[in-house]
Enzyme design. Structure first.
Site, short mmCIF file in Angstrom:
data_model
loop_
_atom_site.label_atom_id
_atom_site.label_comp_id
_atom_site.label_asym_id
_atom_site.label_seq_id
_atom_site.Cartn_x
_atom_site.Cartn_y
_atom_site.Cartn_z
CE1 TYR A 67 31.55 53.62 55.35
CE2 TYR A 67 29.65 51.69 55.35
CZ TYR A 67 30.95 52.48 55.96
OH TYR A 67 31.60 51.68 56.94
NE ARG B 34 24.23 45.80 55.27
CZ ARG B 34 24.84 45.59 56.42
NH1 ARG B 34 26.27 45.44 56.11
NH2 ARG B 34 24.34 45.29 57.44
CG LEU C 144 20.87 43.56 67.83
CD1 LEU C 144 20.18 44.30 68.99
CD2 LEU C 144 22.28 42.98 68.58
NE ARG D 173 28.36 45.76 63.83
CZ ARG D 173 27.56 46.58 63.50
NH1 ARG D 173 26.03 46.53 63.45
NH2 ARG D 173 27.97 47.81 62.67
#
Length: 171
Positions: free
Chosen positions: A10, A58, A128, A151
């Site tokens: 971004y 972030r 993950l 997620r």
């Protein structure tokens, strides 16, 4: 709390990454120039956001490509963000350019640990971390102060409740 998203290709990450930022003005070139926009935004938000409410940033700790944004540059940015009053760091990776990333469980956690060891503000790990016990292990090892599971929670909206149940949390 408010989180400023300076990761994943971004706008702010485009200024940080030497693979994308080819500017030759005060917002490009060397590390301080490429970090300038991120620090200006973080400072401005911290000044306007209520002091009792956290500002989280972030970042992508690496572009995963030689010559790109890397952990050493992330360490510099993290220290400077702490100096301007940022309260916590949310550590992810990649996104500025296409990269060959060896994705697997906890593949980004080491970056969070490196940054956590370098600053005094809390650091979040991602990558993950889909199993409640795995998330708890990341915390117990001291790799991070908290774990983000966006997620996993999107795929399974009751993930936080399941995690609490599996980990024996009753409050």
């Amino acid at each position: 709390a408010v989180e400023l998203h300076f990761a994943h290709g971004y706008l702010v990450h485009e200024f940080l990454s030497p693979l994308v930022n080819t500017r030759d003005d005060e917002y490009g070139g060397d590390g301080p120039g490429r970090r300038r926009l991120a620090l200006e935004i973080a400072s401005a938000v911290r000044e306007q956001w209520p002091a009792e409410r956290p500002v989280i940033v972030r970042i992508s700790a690496t572009d995963w490509i030689d010559g790109g944004w890397d952990i050493e540059q992330s360490l510099e940015l993290a220290r400077e963000l702490e100096e301007v009053g940022i309260d916590a760091l949310h550590v992810s990776t990649g996104g500025a350019v296409i990269a060959d990333i060896a994705v697997g469980p906890e593949y980004q956690v080491g970056f969070a640990r490196t940054l956590r060891d370098a600053v005094s503000m809390p650091v979040a790990a991602v990558g993950l971390i889909t199993d409640p016990l795995g998330a708890q292990t990341v915390l117990e090892r001291g790799d991070a102060d908290f774990v983000a599971v966006a997620r996993a929670a999107l795929r399974e909206p009751s993930w936080p409740q399941r995690a609490a149940h599996e980990l024996g949390v009753r409050d």
